[in-house]
Design a protein around this motif. Structure first.
Motif, PDB file in Angstrom:
ATOM      1  N   THR A   1       1.127 -53.379 -34.285  1.00  0.00           N
ATOM      2  CA  THR A   1       0.749 -53.588 -35.681  1.00  0.00           C
ATOM      3  C   THR A   1       0.476 -52.240 -36.330  1.00  0.00           C
ATOM      4  N   ILE A   2       0.352 -52.262 -37.642  1.00  0.00           N
ATOM      5  CA  ILE A   2       0.119 -51.040 -38.411  1.00  0.00           C
ATOM      6  C   ILE A   2      -1.138 -51.242 -39.249  1.00  0.00           C
ATOM      7  N   GLY A   3      -2.067 -50.276 -39.185  1.00  0.00           N
ATOM      8  CA  GLY A   3      -3.265 -50.401 -40.010  1.00  0.00           C
ATOM      9  C   GLY A   3      -4.411 -49.561 -39.484  1.00  0.00           C
TER      10      GLY A   3
ATOM     11  N   LYS B   1      -1.471 -46.092 -36.747  1.00  0.00           N
ATOM     12  CA  LYS B   1      -2.590 -46.002 -37.668  1.00  0.00           C
ATOM     13  C   LYS B   1      -2.178 -45.521 -39.058  1.00  0.00           C
ATOM     14  N   SER B   2      -2.624 -46.310 -40.039  1.00  0.00           N
ATOM     15  CA  SER B   2      -2.385 -45.959 -41.443  1.00  0.00           C
ATOM     16  C   SER B   2      -3.578 -46.445 -42.239  1.00  0.00           C
ATOM     17  N   ASP B   3      -4.119 -45.586 -43.080  1.00  0.00           N
ATOM     18  CA  ASP B   3      -5.241 -46.001 -43.920  1.00  0.00           C
ATOM     19  C   ASP B   3      -4.746 -46.677 -45.185  1.00  0.00           C
ATOM     20  N   LYS B   4      -3.508 -46.387 -45.538  1.00  0.00           N
ATOM     21  CA  LYS B   4      -2.940 -47.011 -46.737  1.00  0.00           C
ATOM     22  C   LYS B   4      -2.241 -48.318 -46.367  1.00  0.00           C
ATOM     23  N   THR B   5      -2.215 -49.233 -47.312  1.00  0.00           N
ATOM     24  CA  THR B   5      -1.499 -50.492 -47.110  1.00  0.00           C
ATOM     25  C   THR B   5      -0.005 -50.203 -47.081  1.00  0.00           C
ATOM     26  N   VAL B   6       0.663 -50.737 -46.081  1.00  0.00           N
ATOM     27  CA  VAL B   6       2.098 -50.497 -45.981  1.00  0.00           C
ATOM     28  C   VAL B   6       2.874 -51.689 -46.539  1.00  0.00           C
ATOM     29  N   GLN B   7       4.009 -51.402 -47.154  1.00  0.00           N
ATOM     30  CA  GLN B   7       4.861 -52.445 -47.703  1.00  0.00           C
ATOM     31  C   GLN B   7       5.996 -52.744 -46.717  1.00  0.00           C
ATOM     32  N   PRO B   8       6.675 -53.896 -46.896  1.00  0.00           N
ATOM     33  CA  PRO B   8       7.666 -54.326 -45.899  1.00  0.00           C
ATOM     34  C   PRO B   8       8.695 -53.258 -45.514  1.00  0.00           C
TER      35      PRO B   8
ATOM     36  N   GLU C   1       8.381 -50.035 -45.515  1.00  0.00           N
ATOM     37  CA  GLU C   1       7.727 -49.024 -44.686  1.00  0.00           C
ATOM     38  C   GLU C   1       7.462 -49.564 -43.282  1.00  0.00           C
ATOM     39  N   VAL C   2       7.072 -50.839 -43.224  1.00  0.00           N
ATOM     40  CA  VAL C   2       6.858 -51.467 -41.912  1.00  0.00           C
ATOM     41  C   VAL C   2       8.172 -51.467 -41.133  1.00  0.00           C
ATOM     42  N   ALA C   3       9.261 -51.815 -41.820  1.00  0.00           N
ATOM     43  CA  ALA C   3      10.573 -51.846 -41.154  1.00  0.00           C
ATOM     44  C   ALA C   3      10.957 -50.454 -40.657  1.00  0.00           C
ATOM     45  N   LYS C   4      10.593 -49.420 -41.421  1.00  0.00           N
ATOM     46  CA  LYS C   4      10.903 -48.040 -40.991  1.00  0.00           C
ATOM     47  C   LYS C   4      10.091 -47.668 -39.750  1.00  0.00           C
ATOM     48  N   VAL C   5       8.800 -48.035 -39.763  1.00  0.00           N
ATOM     49  CA  VAL C   5       7.966 -47.774 -38.587  1.00  0.00           C
ATOM     50  C   VAL C   5       8.534 -48.505 -37.368  1.00  0.00           C
ATOM     51  N   LEU C   6       8.889 -49.764 -37.562  1.00  0.00           N
ATOM     52  CA  LEU C   6       9.396 -50.558 -36.438  1.00  0.00           C
ATOM     53  C   LEU C   6      10.712 -49.980 -35.910  1.00  0.00           C
ATOM     54  N   SER C   7      11.548 -49.433 -36.797  1.00  0.00           N
ATOM     55  CA  SER C   7      12.800 -48.878 -36.264  1.00  0.00           C
ATOM     56  C   SER C   7      12.554 -47.617 -35.440  1.00  0.00           C
ATOM     57  N   LYS C   8      11.491 -46.858 -35.790  1.00  0.00           N
ATOM     58  CA  LYS C   8      11.120 -45.706 -34.944  1.00  0.00           C
ATOM     59  C   LYS C   8      10.628 -46.189 -33.574  1.00  0.00           C
TER      60      LYS C   8
ATOM     61  N   LYS D   1      -6.273 -54.219 -20.823  1.00  0.00           N
ATOM     62  CA  LYS D   1      -4.835 -53.973 -20.998  1.00  0.00           C
ATOM     63  C   LYS D   1      -4.617 -52.751 -21.891  1.00  0.00           C
ATOM     64  N   PRO D   2      -3.493 -52.028 -21.697  1.00  0.00           N
ATOM     65  CA  PRO D   2      -3.292 -50.781 -22.461  1.00  0.00           C
ATOM     66  C   PRO D   2      -3.069 -51.000 -23.964  1.00  0.00           C
ATOM     67  N   LEU D   3      -3.769 -50.193 -24.758  1.00  0.00           N
ATOM     68  CA  LEU D   3      -3.580 -50.198 -26.219  1.00  0.00           C
ATOM     69  C   LEU D   3      -3.392 -48.744 -26.652  1.00  0.00           C
ATOM     70  N   GLU D   4      -2.179 -48.424 -27.021  1.00  0.00           N
ATOM     71  CA  GLU D   4      -1.817 -47.050 -27.366  1.00  0.00           C
ATOM     72  C   GLU D   4      -1.927 -46.876 -28.886  1.00  0.00           C
ATOM     73  N   GLU D   5      -2.428 -45.715 -29.307  1.00  0.00           N
ATOM     74  CA  GLU D   5      -2.517 -45.462 -30.749  1.00  0.00           C
ATOM     75  C   GLU D   5      -1.689 -44.257 -31.136  1.00  0.00           C
ATOM     76  N   MET D   6      -1.108 -44.317 -32.317  1.00  0.00           N
ATOM     77  CA  MET D   6      -0.387 -43.157 -32.859  1.00  0.00           C
ATOM     78  C   MET D   6      -0.505 -43.223 -34.379  1.00  0.00           C
ATOM     79  N   SER D   7      -0.296 -42.086 -35.036  1.00  0.00           N
ATOM     80  CA  SER D   7      -0.415 -42.105 -36.496  1.00  0.00           C
ATOM     81  C   SER D   7       0.948 -42.385 -37.110  1.00  0.00           C
ATOM     82  N   ILE D   8       0.922 -42.980 -38.290  1.00  0.00           N
ATOM     83  CA  ILE D   8       2.176 -43.293 -38.972  1.00  0.00           C
ATOM     84  C   ILE D   8       2.908 -41.991 -39.328  1.00  0.00           C
ATOM     85  N   GLU D   9       2.140 -40.934 -39.590  1.00  0.00           N
ATOM     86  CA  GLU D   9       2.757 -39.641 -39.919  1.00  0.00           C
ATOM     87  C   GLU D   9       3.546 -39.106 -38.728  1.00  0.00           C
ATOM     88  N   SER D  10       3.010 -39.326 -37.506  1.00  0.00           N
ATOM     89  CA  SER D  10       3.693 -38.807 -36.325  1.00  0.00           C
ATOM     90  C   SER D  10       5.068 -39.444 -36.147  1.00  0.00           C
ATOM     91  N   LEU D  11       5.267 -40.601 -36.773  1.00  0.00           N
ATOM     92  CA  LEU D  11       6.572 -41.263 -36.691  1.00  0.00           C
ATOM     93  C   LEU D  11       7.491 -40.820 -37.828  1.00  0.00           C
TER      94      LEU D  11
END
Lengths: 255, 310
Positions: free
Chosen positions: A68-70, A93-100, A102-109, A203-213
Motif C-alpha cells: 500500500t501507499i501512504g 511512504k507518501s505524506d501526500k494523497t496519491v491519485q490512481p 500515481e498509484v499505477a506508476k508506483v505499482l509498475s516500479k 511477518k516482514p514489512l518493508e518500507e520505502m519512500s515514494i521518492e526513492s521509486l
C-alpha cells in the motif's frame, strides 16, 4: 498439485473509511471529514487478499505480497492483510494523497522489482470511486487485464476470469503475468484469527519512500469543493394501492 | 478543441449511453467525433453519423475486434490521440474497463463518473458512494472523463450528418488476452439503465420465484426489473439486475422499490429518479425518506393489486 514454477501474487490494497460509516464534508467544504472515522481495508481489496489466500491454499500460489501507499497509519491495514494470510508487506511512504495514475506508476516500479506472476486488486476504492488503478497499471506494464472478476481460475500459464459486465457475464483468458480486478461476488473474505494476528506482527514489512521509486506526486487534478448532495424531499404516505395509482396518474403523471 | 467519444454498441445499435456522453461533450464545447470499434462494416456507423452535434465518425474494424478487448480499444484510441483534447466514455462496465487504460498510456489522470460539466476543466463527481459531491479541477492539457449517463440527456439522432473515416486495425502490441465466452441475460424487458420505468425488488421478495410478481407489473408498464444488492447477494436474481453503488445507476421517470429497505448503497444508484415509489411493510424503512409516494403494505398483496389496476 504440482506447480510448474514458483507463483507469486502481488496484492495492492487501500486504506479507506469503514464501509458502514457515512462520510460527510468538512465544515469548510474543502474535503471530507475523516476525523475519528474508523478506517479499514477497502472491501474490494479485502476480496483480492482472500482470493490470493485461496489460491495459495489450493496449492496454486506460493507467495503473497501486499502493498500500500501512504503514511505510517497504513501499517495497520498491511498487518491485517498479513494476519489474513499474506506472507510479507511493502509500505511505500507518501505524506501526500496519491491519485490512481500515481498509484499505477508506483505499482509498475514495484512490479519490476518483485516480478509477480499475478496481480489481484480491488476494482474500485469506496472513497474516491475512481475505478482506474488496475487498468492503468495494466497499461503501464503492458500486462493483459481482466477487470470486475467474479471467478478466477489459474490454468497452467493462463488465468481464466469471469467478468461481471452490464449485460451479464464475460469470460476471458489472459496469459500470465496478468492483472485481475475484483468484483463483489468473487468470494466472501474471512476474518483474521487472534493467533494469526499475533503471528502477523512478526511477518516482514518493508518500507520505502515514494521518492526513492522516482514517482512524483503532483496535482494533475485538484479538489476545489466537497459538499453534500441535494437532499430529496420526503414525500407522502398513501393508504392503498388505489390511492397510489391515482397519485401516479394524476399528480406525478408518470403512468 | 476536439473531443473523442468512445461509442458503445451491440453490433446493431448505438447504445443510449453513448448519446448521453455526446450530450456531455457538447457542454465542454468544440468539435465532437465518435469512435467505433467493431468486427465488420456496421450499421452502427450509419446510426452514429446521424447523432446531433457529431462532426466525424472514426470506425476501426477488424474481425478480431468483435469482443472489444480493452487492450485493442485503447490501442486504437492512442493511435489517433494526437488529434484530441478530450476522451469521453460512459461509466458503464465497458467505459470503466477501457478508458483508464487509454488515460494511463497518455499520462492523463482520468476523472470518473462526471455528473456535471461546469467548464472545460471543472467537473462534479460523486464520491464515497454518493455521500458527497466533489468539484474537481484539472490542470492537464488533455483530459479523460467517464460520464455518469443518468445525469445527462440523450443527444437527438437523425438530424446529424457526420463524415465517416474508416481506419485499419490497430492491434495492441501483444495480444495476451483471449475471449472465451459470454453469458448475457436475455430479457424482453427494456435495458435497466435506459428504461423509463424501473421496478426493483429487495430482500423482502424472499426468493427468486417471487420476482415473477415484479415481472407481471413490469410487463404491464414496459418497465425494466432491478434488484437491491441484498436480493442479488441472496441469489434471487443475477448480478446484472443490481441497482446501487456497486451495481448500476438508474434515473428513470418512475422508480418503484419493493421490499427494499433503502441502504445508502442502494440509494446511490437510484436517488436521481424523477418519481420514487416505495412499497414496504416496515414503515420505518429508510427508503421512505427518499420516496415521493410511500405505501406501507405487504408486497405479496400490493403487487397483484397494483398489477390489476394499471
Amino acid at each position: 498439485m504440482t506447480n510448474f514454477k514458483y507463483m507469486k501474487i502481488l496484492i495492492p490494497i487501500k486504506r479507506v473509511n469503514d464501509y458502514n460509516v457515512k462520510v460527510r464534508p468538512n465544515q469548510a467544504n474543502t474535503d471530507v471529514d475523516l476525523t475519528n472515522v474508523k478506517m479499514a481495508i477497502n472491501p474490494f481489496c479485502e476480496i483480492a487478499v482472500e482470493e490470493a489466500i485461496r489460491l495459495k491454499e489450493a496449492g496454486k500460489a506460493d507467495e503473497i505480497v501486499v502493498i500500500t501507499i501512504g503514511d505510517d497509519k497504513h501499517q495497520e491495514q498491511l498487518r491485517t492483510a498479513l494476519a489474513l494470510g499474506a506472507d510479507r508487506a511493502i509500505l511505500v511512504k507518501s505524506d501526500k494523497t496519491v491519485q490512481p495514475l500515481e498509484v499505477a506508476k508506483v505499482l509498475s516500479k514495484i512490479y519490476e522489482q518483485e516480478k509477480p506472476d499475478l496481480v489481484i486488486m480491488g476494482k474500485v476504492g469506496i472513497d474516491g470511486d475512481h475505478n482506474q488503478t488496475g487498468q492503468m497499471f495494466a497499461a503501464l506494464t503492458g500486462l493483459p487485464q481482466a477487470t470486475f472478476a467474479s471467478e478466477v481460475n489459474i490454468d497452467g500459464s493462463k488465468v481464466v476470469v469471469t467478468r461481471e459486465i452490464d449485460g451479464g457475464l464475460e469470460t476471458l483468458s489472459a496469459e500470465l503475468p496478468a492483472v485481475v480486478t475484483t468484483d463483489l461476488r468473487l468470494n466472501e473474505p474471512r476474518y483474521a484469527s487472534l493467533p494469526n494476528i499475533m503471528k502477523a506482527k512478526r511477518k516482514p514489512l518493508e518500507e520505502m519512500s515514494i521518492e526513492s521509486l522516482g514517482v512524483s506526486v503532483d496535482d494533475k487534478v485538484v479538489t476545489m469543493k466537497v459538499e453534500s448532495p441535494p437532499e430529496r424531499q420526503e414525500g407522502v404516505k398513501v393508504e392503498t394501492v388505489d390511492q397510489l395509482v391515482d397519485k401516479l396518474r394524476n399528480e406525478a403523471k408518470v403512468l | 478543441m476536439r473531443t473523442l467519444v468512445l461509442a458503445e454498441h451491440n453490433s446493431t445499435n448505438l447504445s443510449a449511453a453513448t448519446l448521453c456522453v455526446v450530450e456531455a461533450a457538447k457542454k465542454i464545447g468544440g468539435e465532437i467525433d465518435i469512435m467505433l470499434v467493431s468486427d465488420a462494416a456496421s450499421s452502427v456507423v450509419e446510426e452514429a453519423k446521424t447523432v446531433d452535434g457529431v462532426t466525424k465518425v472514426v470506425h476501426f474494424s477488424d474481425p478480431r475486434f468483435k469482443n472489444e478487448l480493452a487492450e485493442d480499444v485503447s490501442a486504437c484510441v492512442v493511435s489517433i490521440a494526437d488529434d484530441y483534447d478530450y476522451f469521453l466514455a460512459s461509466s458503464s462496465t465497458s467505459g470503466k474497463n477501457n478508458l483508464p487504460r487509454v488515460a494511463a498510456e497518455l499520462d492523463i489522470q482520468q476523472i470518473s463518473e462526471v455528473i456535471e460539466v461546469i467548464d472545460g476543466k471543472t467537473f462534479k463527481k460523486p464520491i464515497y458512494a454518493g455521500s458527497c459531491i466533489s468539484t474537481v479541477q484539472s490542470n492537464q492539457d488533455k483530459n479523460a472523463l467517464t460520464i455518469r449517463t443518468t445525469s445527462f440527456d440523450k443527444a437527438p439522432t437523425g438530424s446529424g450528418n457526420a463524415t465517416v473515416e474508416e481506419k485499419s486495425a490497430v492491434e495492441s502490441n501483444s495480444r495476451k488476452t483471449g475471449f472465451v465466452k459470454n453469458e448475457l441475460t436475455v430479457s424482453d424487458r427494456p435495458e435497466l439503465t435506459a428504461a423509463d420505468i424501473v421496478i426493483s425488488g429487495g430482500r423482502g421478495m424472499q426468493n427468486g420465484e417471487n420476482f415473477a410478481l415484479l415481472e407481471a407489473v413490469a410487463g404491464k408498464l414496459n418497465a425494466a426489473v432491478g434488484a437491491s444488492r441484498a436480493a442479488v447477494d441472496s441469489g434471487f436474481v443475477p448480478n446484472d439486475y443490481q441497482v446501487g453503488q456497486t451495481g448500476k445507476s438508474v434515473a428513470p421517470n418512475l422508480y418503484i422499490a419493493v421490499g427494499i429497505s433503502g441502504a445508502i448503497q442502494h440509494l446511490a444508484g437510484m436517488k436521481d429518479s424523477k418519481t420514487i415509489v416505495a412499497i414496504n411493510k416496515d414503515e420505518e424503512a429508510p427508503i421512505f425518506k427518499v420516496a415521493d409516494y410511500g405505501l406501507v403494505a405487504d408486497l405479496f398483496e400490493a403487487l397483484p393489486d397494483l398489477e390489476s389496476k394499471i
